[in-house]
Design an enzyme around this catalytic site. Structure first.
Site, PDB file in Angstrom:
ATOM      1  N   SER A  40       0.787  -1.232   0.000  1.00 16.55           N
ATOM      2  CA  SER A  40       0.000   0.000   0.000  1.00 16.55           C
ATOM      3  C   SER A  40       0.818   1.279   0.000  1.00 16.55           C
ATOM      4  CB  SER A  40      -0.935   0.007   1.217  1.00 16.55           C
ATOM      5  OG  SER A  40      -0.200  -0.031   2.425  1.00 16.55           O
TER       6      SER A  40
ATOM      7  N   HIS B 103      -5.519  -4.040  -0.959  1.00 16.89           N
ATOM      8  CA  HIS B 103      -5.459  -3.029  -2.014  1.00 16.89           C
ATOM      9  C   HIS B 103      -5.523  -3.624  -3.415  1.00 16.89           C
ATOM     10  CE1 HIS B 103      -4.680   0.702   0.286  1.00 16.89           C
ATOM     11  NE2 HIS B 103      -4.206  -0.142   1.190  1.00 16.89           N
TER      12      HIS B 103
ATOM     13  N   LYS C  95     -12.213  -0.823   1.103  1.00 15.07           N
ATOM     14  CA  LYS C  95     -11.452   0.013   0.166  1.00 15.07           C
ATOM     15  C   LYS C  95     -12.216   0.090  -1.157  1.00 15.07           C
ATOM     16  CE  LYS C  95      -7.068  -0.523   2.547  1.00 15.07           C
ATOM     17  NZ  LYS C  95      -7.590  -1.191   3.765  1.00 15.07           N
TER      18      LYS C  95
END
Length: 395
Positions: A185, A213, A243
């Site tokens: 990340s 991610h 996310k």
């Protein structure tokens, strides 16, 4: 307050401030979209993990409200007692479909997913080979397990092979796991899963990929494991629902036996109240959108490519990112804080990323382009970057 505690807090907070390591926490006055408002100022938002812009999407809000009206605002209990509602079962079935696995388990967050899943399988009789840049939740999950933690140089497959060989031949461990982020990340690089799988097969390692991610971003949205076509080679596919998915929660996808074991031994699953019905329904709606509209992921990547190319054009140094994550590397922590403050003053909201999130001397501004940014928004942000960069002699 205890005088000892007060002295400790005051001295250490002052130390963080002097070193440029104490971040402020801003309060948003509207939803976390491509434009946000803080203290009455509208700014282009480049700090969010809301990759696809789903956090405020109508389909998710409608699903949340409908489920809340039907099931209530909370599950009312932990999952093994009577906190498992039909909507939780539907969510786990949807995650398994999305990830291409036999089954899945949903946790309340990505962080406690790693805390619960790693320690449910690994013990003090085992060893974990962990990439040195793995997320804090992986590190804490490994520590909680009691297993021997063996740090592997970042993305160094030769080091992984050597340490796997040493751990295996030592005869000290019952099981050995290799654990890595799918997408890192802070730099945006992608794990070398094909080579890692070769090492894992050679030394009979358990494989665990934290794809927080990568889910909704890599592999046409299905994740980094899908990107490499390794669904049948990775034992644990972990991800978040907060996310790109846009809601909250975490999950592990894998075999039916693995998920059955995690439901029996995953402590956050056993001892913390379930995801809310509304959040569960919103996650299902989000996963359906990603599967039905692959063009959404394409739009995210197009924006990221455009933004990166223009930042490099005006003279900024970016990390070698293979994903939409776009870090501008500055190094010095105080300079990073100053640059962030100036960008915010000029209407571009970004946050400084400094120690302990990244190593000392590697401060950066991490930009997170979203699918919902227009080219006009990105052009405006690039103009501000150039203006402030020249004012501070950074370009």
């Amino acid at each position: 307050m205890s005088e000892v505690l007060q002295t400790y807090l005051r001295e250490n907070l002052d130390d963080l401030k002097q070193k440029g390591l104490l971040n402020s926490i801003d309060v948003l006055e509207d939803h976390n979209g491509p434009i946000i408002k803080i203290n009455g100022q509208e700014m282009i938002n480049l700090a969010s993990n809301n990759y696809l812009g789903f956090a405020s999407r109508d389909e998710l809000k409608d699903a949340d409200m409908a489920a809340t009206k039907k099931w209530g605002v909370g599950a009312g209990a932990v999952r093994p007692i009577n906190g498992t509602l039909m909507i939780h079962k539907e969510l786990e079935e949807k995650i398994a479909q999305f990830k291409g696995t036999e089954a899945a388990i949903a946790f309340q967050s990505g962080f406690n997913c790693n805390m619960g899943a790693i320690s449910a399988v690994m013990t003090k009789k085992d060893a974990i080979l962990s990439d040195e840049l793995n997320h804090a939740s992986i590190i804490d999950g490994c520590r909680l397990s009691g297993a021997k933690i063996i740090r592997v140089k970042h993305q160094d497959m030769d080091d992984l092979r050597q340490k796997a060989k040493e751990a295996t031949e030592s005869g000290l461990y019952e099981k050995i796991m290799y654990i890595t982020d799918g997408v890192f990340s802070m730099d945006g690089d992608v794990a070398n899963l094909p080579e890692a799988v070769k090492v894992a097969e050679e030394y009979n390692l358990i494989t665990y990929v934290d794809d927080a991610h990568g889910s909704g971003v890599m592999g046409h949205g299905k994740g980094t494991v899908k990107h490499f076509g390794l669904q049948d080679k990775i034992d644990f596919q972990m991800g978040t629902l907060s996310k790109a998915i846009g809601v909250v929660g975490g999950y592990v996808a894998g075999t039916k036996e693995l998920i059955e074991w995690l439901k029996a031994r995953g402590r956050p699953f056993l001892f913390s109240t379930s995801l809310t019905p509304g959040a569960s329904a919103a996650c299902i709606a989000s996963l359906d959108l990603i599967m039905d509209h692959p063009e959404y992921v394409d739009q995210l990547w197009d924006n990221a490519k455009y933004f990166k190319e223009n930042l490099e054009r005006i003279g900024f140094t970016l990390s070698k990112s293979d994903t939409p994550i776009t870090p501008v590397i500055l190094g010095d922590e105080n300079k990073t804080q100053q640059f962030s403050n100036k960008l915010i003053e000029n209407g571009v909201y970004v946050k400084p990323i400094v120690y302990p999130t990244v190593p000392l001397g590697t401060g950066r501004i991490r930009n997170m382009p979203m699918r919902t940014h227009t080219k006009e928004m990105l052009d405006q942000a690039i103009t501000v970057y150039e203006k402030v960069g020249k004012e501070l002699d950074l370009i």
